[in-house]
Design an enzyme around this catalytic site. Structure first.
Site, mmCIF file in Angstrom:
data_model
loop_
_atom_site.group_PDB
_atom_site.id
_atom_site.type_symbol
_atom_site.label_atom_id
_atom_site.label_comp_id
_atom_site.label_asym_id
_atom_site.label_seq_id
_atom_site.Cartn_x
_atom_site.Cartn_y
_atom_site.Cartn_z
ATOM 1 N N TYR B 124 0.837 -1.198 0.000
ATOM 2 C CA TYR B 124 0.000 0.000 0.000
ATOM 3 C C TYR B 124 0.876 1.253 0.000
ATOM 4 O O TYR B 124 0.616 2.217 -0.715
ATOM 5 C CB TYR B 124 -0.939 -0.017 1.216
ATOM 6 C CG TYR B 124 -1.961 -1.124 1.143
ATOM 7 C CD1 TYR B 124 -3.154 -0.946 0.463
ATOM 8 C CD2 TYR B 124 -1.711 -2.359 1.732
ATOM 9 C CE1 TYR B 124 -4.086 -1.971 0.373
ATOM 10 C CE2 TYR B 124 -2.625 -3.391 1.648
ATOM 11 C CZ TYR B 124 -3.813 -3.202 0.961
ATOM 12 O OH TYR B 124 -4.730 -4.222 0.868
ATOM 13 N N ASN B 147 -12.328 -0.213 -5.017
ATOM 14 C CA ASN B 147 -11.986 -0.343 -6.435
ATOM 15 C C ASN B 147 -13.212 -0.763 -7.251
ATOM 16 O O ASN B 147 -13.762 -1.837 -7.048
ATOM 17 C CB ASN B 147 -10.877 -1.407 -6.555
ATOM 18 C CG ASN B 147 -10.487 -1.685 -7.989
ATOM 19 O OD1 ASN B 147 -10.888 -0.951 -8.898
ATOM 20 N ND2 ASN B 147 -9.694 -2.724 -8.189
ATOM 21 N N CYS B 155 -6.208 -4.780 -7.747
ATOM 22 C CA CYS B 155 -5.994 -4.454 -6.340
ATOM 23 C C CYS B 155 -5.611 -5.690 -5.532
ATOM 24 O O CYS B 155 -5.114 -5.559 -4.413
ATOM 25 C CB CYS B 155 -7.227 -3.766 -5.746
ATOM 26 S SG CYS B 155 -8.728 -4.731 -5.853
ATOM 27 N N HIS B 156 -5.811 -6.879 -6.127
ATOM 28 C CA HIS B 156 -5.383 -8.096 -5.416
ATOM 29 C C HIS B 156 -3.853 -8.176 -5.327
ATOM 30 O O HIS B 156 -3.325 -8.955 -4.553
ATOM 31 C CB HIS B 156 -5.934 -9.347 -6.117
ATOM 32 C CG HIS B 156 -5.553 -9.475 -7.565
ATOM 33 N ND1 HIS B 156 -6.215 -8.810 -8.570
ATOM 34 C CD2 HIS B 156 -4.549 -10.164 -8.172
ATOM 35 C CE1 HIS B 156 -5.653 -9.098 -9.741
ATOM 36 N NE2 HIS B 156 -4.631 -9.908 -9.529
ATOM 37 N N GLU B 182 -1.849 -16.186 -10.728
ATOM 38 C CA GLU B 182 -0.776 -15.436 -11.393
ATOM 39 C C GLU B 182 0.605 -15.953 -10.992
ATOM 40 O O GLU B 182 1.623 -15.451 -11.470
ATOM 41 C CB GLU B 182 -0.903 -13.942 -11.039
ATOM 42 C CG GLU B 182 -2.189 -13.323 -11.552
ATOM 43 C CD GLU B 182 -2.256 -11.823 -11.300
ATOM 44 O OE1 GLU B 182 -1.266 -11.249 -10.782
ATOM 45 O OE2 GLU B 182 -3.294 -11.219 -11.620
#
Lengths: 159, 186
Positions: B124, B147, B155-156, B182
């Site tokens: 963050y 979001n 945002c993950h 991912e």
């Protein structure tokens, strides 16, 4: 009491889902089969075209059924240029329409629709214009021509 | 009289083609459950893990206008790219996003967020610094929490300074699943 809630314009999706079945029913009754399906699309595309200009969410049912009726009239005009206007399904269940409906019986169809929507449903001329497929100015003229004709008729009866 | 499904589909497609819609939406299937997706002529306006349209339509109407209709066709581009993403065939989205309604700060943070690459994470605080407000880690957390376009705006990929995953508006389990997909975590 619930004025702000009652008059809020619903998202078009909500409006469409609420009225699609009845609109198709009205169009099937006056046009039958395939022509009703084309008219159904045309009706809701006309409504969609005018939707962003609505100033409140009242009488949307009467509004869309009037659009449907005018689309049906256009189809009849195209397909039976010299024929008589058919009897089309009525917008029912609303006192203002019923009363004005009787009073305006016999007016030319455009004038009748304009008078009923203006004085029965208190719609503005933008919305009436969309229902009639004309301009706001033409809608205003149709309503006032209708009222003039009614005055003459009532006067003649009285005299 | 019930409107036949094919007539309903034809009208919705015609409405999408007409250019008259302020926004179109549909729900799409994903390994994380059904997603609500709304698009405008500018790009994706909203993705939500809450797939019930009723939860979203009023707000979208206030943002974009009332001419909103469910239209599978209008959402196809988003559907295809998300399918490819979940199928490991896409690492970056080519979809435009519609950030109307966002404050200048939110927009800047989301633009920086979009640059955090696939399979990587940032904190963050790092994201706050990249957005020009190094002290605003907490505010960035709020922006992540709200979001409007999760997955596409990733945002993950934003985690706590200690490496904790911290939280996710769609539920922490979904954050874990996306980061696993991912290859960012095992």
């Amino acid at each position: 009491m619930m004025e702000s809630v009652a008059s809020r314009i619903p998202p078009f999706e909500t409006f469409y889902v609420e009225h699609r079945d009845e609109v198709l029913g009205v169009l099937r009754k006056s046009l039958g089969g395939d022509r009703a399906e084309d008219a159904f699309q045309e009706t809701f595309l006309r409504a969609l075209r005018a939707y962003d200009r609505l100033s409140h969410g009242e009488h949307l049912r009467a509004w869309v059924l009037t659009i449907a009726r005018n689309v049906a009239l256009d189809v009849h005009r195209r397909t039976r240029p010299t024929g008589e206007m058919p009897e089309l399904a009525h917008v029912d269940g609303l006192p203002a329409f019923v009363e004005l409906g009787e009073l305006t019986d016999g007016l030319p169809s455009t004038e009748r629709a304009a008078v009923v929507l203006r004085y029965g449903y208190d719609l503005d001329y933008d919305r009436i214009a969309e229902a009639l497929g004309s301009s706001p100015e033409a809608a205003r003229q149709a309503a006032s021509a209708g009222v003039r004709r009614l005055r003459t008729r009532t006067g003649r009866r009285a005299g | 009289m019930t409107v036949p499904a094919d007539l309903d589909h034809r009208f919705r497609a015609a409405a999408a083609r007409s250019g008259l819609l302020d926004a179109a939406f549909d729900t799409i299937d994903s390994p994380l459950g059904q997603l609500f997706v709304a698009v405008t002529d500018r790009g994706i306006l909203r993705i939500s893990f809450d797939s019930d349209p009723a939860e979203h339509l009023e707000r979208i109407a206030r943002l974009a206008g009332g001419a909103i209709l469910r239209s599978p066709r209008a959402v196809d581009a988003a559907r295809f790219e998300l399918e490819e993403y979940f199928d490991h065939r896409r690492r970056a989205f080519d979809l435009a996003v519609d950030l109307r309604g966002a404050t200048a700060f939110t927009e800047r943070v989301l633009q920086e967020l979009a640059r955090v690459p696939y399979g990587h994470t940032a904190t963050y605080g790092e994201l706050a610094a990249r957005a020009g407000r190094p002290q605003a880690a907490r505010a960035v957390g709020m922006v992540m929490n709200r979001n409007p376009i999760p997955i596409v705006l990733p945002c993950h990929r934003i985690v706590g300074a200690s490496g904790d995953l911290v939280g996710y508006a769609g539920g922490l389990a979904r954050k874990v699943e996306l980061l696993r997909l991912e290859g960012a975590i095992l």
